[in-house]
Design an enzyme around this catalytic site. Structure first.
Site, PDB file in Angstrom:
ATOM      1  N   ILE A 136      26.547  38.392  43.418  1.00 39.85           N
ATOM      2  CA  ILE A 136      26.912  37.079  42.902  1.00 39.85           C
ATOM      3  C   ILE A 136      27.610  36.256  43.980  1.00 39.85           C
ATOM      4  O   ILE A 136      27.827  36.719  45.102  1.00 39.85           O
ATOM      5  CB  ILE A 136      27.846  37.217  41.686  1.00 39.85           C
ATOM      6  N   ASP A 184      46.766  42.602  38.274  1.00 41.74           N
ATOM      7  CA  ASP A 184      45.856  43.054  37.220  1.00 41.74           C
ATOM      8  C   ASP A 184      45.758  44.586  37.244  1.00 41.74           C
ATOM      9  O   ASP A 184      46.752  45.262  37.527  1.00 41.74           O
ATOM     10  CB  ASP A 184      44.482  42.410  37.420  1.00 41.74           C
ATOM     11  N   ASP A 187      52.359  53.664  44.159  1.00 43.91           N
ATOM     12  CA  ASP A 187      51.708  54.169  45.363  1.00 43.91           C
ATOM     13  C   ASP A 187      51.001  53.017  46.071  1.00 43.91           C
ATOM     14  O   ASP A 187      50.944  51.889  45.564  1.00 43.91           O
ATOM     15  CB  ASP A 187      50.739  55.311  45.050  1.00 43.91           C
ATOM     16  N   ASN A 220      25.369  35.842  50.651  1.00 39.65           N
ATOM     17  CA  ASN A 220      25.234  37.034  51.501  1.00 39.65           C
ATOM     18  C   ASN A 220      24.068  37.920  51.073  1.00 39.65           C
ATOM     19  O   ASN A 220      23.924  39.040  51.555  1.00 39.65           O
ATOM     20  CB  ASN A 220      26.526  37.853  51.489  1.00 39.65           C
ATOM     21  N   ASP A 256      46.419  23.957  29.243  1.00 41.26           N
ATOM     22  CA  ASP A 256      46.160  22.812  30.116  1.00 41.26           C
ATOM     23  C   ASP A 256      44.685  22.446  30.260  1.00 41.26           C
ATOM     24  O   ASP A 256      44.318  21.278  30.132  1.00 41.26           O
ATOM     25  CB  ASP A 256      46.749  23.085  31.506  1.00 41.26           C
ATOM     26  N   SER A 308      40.491  35.738  30.178  1.00 32.46           N
ATOM     27  CA  SER A 308      40.666  36.466  31.438  1.00 32.46           C
ATOM     28  C   SER A 308      39.624  36.044  32.460  1.00 32.46           C
ATOM     29  O   SER A 308      39.888  36.029  33.666  1.00 32.46           O
ATOM     30  CB  SER A 308      40.546  37.980  31.208  1.00 32.46           C
ATOM     31  N   ASP A 313      30.401  43.373  47.511  1.00 29.31           N
ATOM     32  CA  ASP A 313      30.481  41.919  47.377  1.00 29.31           C
ATOM     33  C   ASP A 313      31.908  41.404  47.535  1.00 29.31           C
ATOM     34  O   ASP A 313      32.142  40.191  47.446  1.00 29.31           O
ATOM     35  CB  ASP A 313      29.931  41.487  46.019  1.00 29.31           C
ATOM     36  N   ASP A 363      22.320  34.713  46.618  1.00 30.51           N
ATOM     37  CA  ASP A 363      22.804  35.874  45.876  1.00 30.51           C
ATOM     38  C   ASP A 363      21.889  36.122  44.675  1.00 30.51           C
ATOM     39  O   ASP A 363      21.697  35.229  43.838  1.00 30.51           O
ATOM     40  CB  ASP A 363      24.236  35.632  45.403  1.00 30.51           C
ATOM     41  N   ASP A 417      50.133  49.402  44.284  1.00 25.43           N
ATOM     42  CA  ASP A 417      50.041  49.802  42.880  1.00 25.43           C
ATOM     43  C   ASP A 417      51.464  49.971  42.360  1.00 25.43           C
ATOM     44  O   ASP A 417      52.145  50.944  42.682  1.00 25.43           O
ATOM     45  CB  ASP A 417      49.265  51.117  42.773  1.00 25.43           C
ATOM     46  N   HIS A 426      38.727  45.476  34.875  1.00 21.79           N
ATOM     47  CA  HIS A 426      39.138  44.103  34.569  1.00 21.79           C
ATOM     48  C   HIS A 426      39.534  43.331  35.826  1.00 21.79           C
ATOM     49  O   HIS A 426      39.091  42.194  36.048  1.00 21.79           O
ATOM     50  CB  HIS A 426      40.302  44.164  33.577  1.00 21.79           C
TER      51      HIS A 426
END
Length: 547
Positions: free
Chosen positions: A269, A196, A242, A265, A384, A411, A205, A152, A237, A251
């Site tokens: 990435i 999300d 929908d 591939n 953790d 995130s 990708d 990649d 969604d 994000h």
């Protein structure tokens, strides 16, 4: 699924003798205010005007339904059941629309005074702390990208997976992914739900790793599998109601790429898991805002449709008991972001990462020097593990102008843990959430930056979690040596430079002769005996003194 059953709340009024004379005498603005969260606490948090989430005590809803009284009082009040989460497996939980003169604050006070109500709370608004974004440049075949595995082109930018100091960090300060892929690259049988802003399911990708609902026929306008959602081919969604969970923010797509961008591939990435199925579940709008009710529907959908891991790169200080109950109702691991306020979650709790649930693993961010970035939340008892979260390269919606960008935040750290969980499940699909969490925490690289800042005291190590022996630092045999160097005392330094199984002065001589080669070919951290983040003569002295 939507319902308009008035009788539940009406009968509640009749049975408990609730009085609405005080409720209709004044109107409160349903904006940011001090509001109950169902636990007896008060917390300033924004919520959706005119909406309340209520949990009835066991058996109450069935009893109220049996009464079947008329809705006259509720019609005057303007309250109705908007969503019955019981149909989604969350028993006795409902969302109410309060469209009359009664405020959310007043409705909650009345509901919680009833012996039939376990708790009532606002429908809290959930907002992303939007991370900084840096668009990726054109593909440049660098030293790492020239490797045959993986191929990649932007892999050289993914310091969190394989760190040679290419971004100014420390060699070896990564999760050991390159060696872990010799053990497994994942399985298409494992499903990770990304709750999300949605996911660009057409991204080159990601497209091959996007989950497809096997029971749904695309675009026929029929709920073929009877799950209550029409044409939910690639997820749903829940904020716009929908069947198109396309990402219009960026994000969610970024998080999805960290988890499962297709590896080796020749494109972009590599994800932590090269083979996995990403289930896009959108509950946040383009502006990064959503609400608790939408998140509850997303969690219920993920559970019903067979997700093995649910990745949650969002949260805040508002404690929704309904959200905590929804997570606890599953048998699924929830990697959750610890937050980006740079604060101590032991003192200022953050949710959902801070719920006391064995399903949750709370994730802080690490940087390319195995430190904790200033933005990352932490907590010796509430956070953790750590994972790479500082300027992470990943996928981005093509429609937003870039296919790859760098972002930073917890995130970005969270999907590294979700990807690791997917790899573990690819080896052993029967692992429970508790077993997954224990394995991830027990195999961290313990680091000074996270001692006293996380429960585990370290940053995740994929290679060790998958059962790889020894170190994942990638040391190789020096020129003329038949064996690679060895770390004899477990301190992360490879004092047996010539690999003969003992530390003696021959190692000092070998190190002195090969310093230039070591600095160019070995992880700096493994041979930085002096601790100055480089290979030089001070390391020769320190190695000599240690023998």
């Amino acid at each position: 699924m939507q319902f308009a059953h008035f009788r539940y709340l009406l009968t509640l009024i009749i049975l408990t003798g609730l009085s609405f004379s005080g409720l209709i005498s004044g109107v409160y603005a349903d904006e940011v205010s001090e509001s109950s969260n169902g636990t007896g606490e008060s917390a300033p948090a924004p919520y959706v005007p005119g909406e309340v989430i209520v949990k009835y005590k066991d058996g109450t809803v069935a009893a109220l339904a049996a009464e079947g009284s008329g809705p006259v009082a509720l019609e005057a009040l303007g309250a109705e059941v908007a969503t019955d989460f019981s149909a989604e497996g969350l028993s006795n939980l409902q969302a109410l629309d309060i469209t009359g003169p009664v405020s959310v604050k007043e409705a909650i006070a009345e509901l919680e005074s009833s012996p039939y109500v376990a708790y009532a709370e606002p429908n809290y608004i959930i907002s992303l702390s939007l991370p900084e974004t840096e668009p990726a440049g054109p593909d440049e075949i660098g030293a790492l990208s020239a490797l045959s595995f993986p191929n990649d082109p932007k892999f050289s930018d993914q310091w969190g997976l394989f760190n040679t100091g290419q971004t100014g960090g420390i060699s070896g300060a990564d999760i050991g992914a390159s060696k872990a892929w010799d053990i497994t690259t994942g399985s298409n049988a494992i499903v990770v739900a990304v709750i999300d802003t949605g996911v660009d399911y057409n991204h080159p990708d990601l497209a091959g790793n996007i989950w497809t609902n096997p029971g749904e026929i695309p675009n026929n306008g029929i709920d073929d599998d009877g799950n209550g959602y029409v044409d939910d081919v690639h997820g749903y969604d829940f904020i716009n109601n929908d069947n198109d969970p396309m990402d219009d923010n960026g994000h969610g797509t970024h998080c999805a790429g960290v988890i499962g961008a297709i590896g080796n591939n020749g494109v972009g990435i590599a994800g932590v898991a090269w083979k996995v199925k990403i289930m896009p579940l959108k509950f946040l709008r383009a502006d990064g805002n959503g609400d608790t009710a939408a998140s509850l529907n997303a969690i219920a959908y993920a559970r019903r449709m067979g997700a093995n891991v649910i990745s949650c790169s969002w949260g805040g200080t508002a404690k929704s008991q309904a959200l905590g109950d929804a997570i606890a109702s599953t048998n699924i691991l929830f990697p959750c972001a610890a937050g980006n306020a740079g604060s101590n979650n032991d003192i200022t709790p953050h949710y959902p990462s801070g719920f006391d649930s064995p399903q949750i693993i709370s994730v802080a961010a690490s940087d390319a020097k195995d430190g904790i970035p200033s933005f990352s939340n932490y907590g010796a008892t509430t956070v953790d593990v750590a994972a790479p979260g500082d300027w992470i390269m990943s996928t981005y919606p093509t429609s937003l102008g870039h296919q790859y960008v760098k972002m930073k935040g917890t995130s970005m750290a969270t999907p590294h843990v979700a990807g690791l969980a997917a790899l573990l499940l690819s080896k052993n699909p029967s692992m429970t959430p508790a077993a997954l969490k224990a394995k991830i925490m027990d195999t961290v690289d313990k680091l000074p930056a996270f001692s006293g800042k996380t429960v585990s005291g370290g940053r995740i190590n994929v290679y060790k979690a998958l059962g790889g022996g020894g170190s994942s630092s990638g040391v190789v045999a020096l020129p003329g040596m038949s064996q690679p160097p060895k770390d004899l005392n477990g301190d992360g330094k490879y004092e047996d430079v010539n690999g003969n199984g003992r530390a003696d002065y021959s190692d000092v001589v070998t190190f002195f002769k090969q310093m230039d080669w070591i600095s160019k070919n070995e992880p700096v951290a493994a041979f930085d005996f002096s601790g100055n983040n480089r290979i030089d003569y001070t390391d020769v002295v320190k190695l000599f003194q240690s023998i």
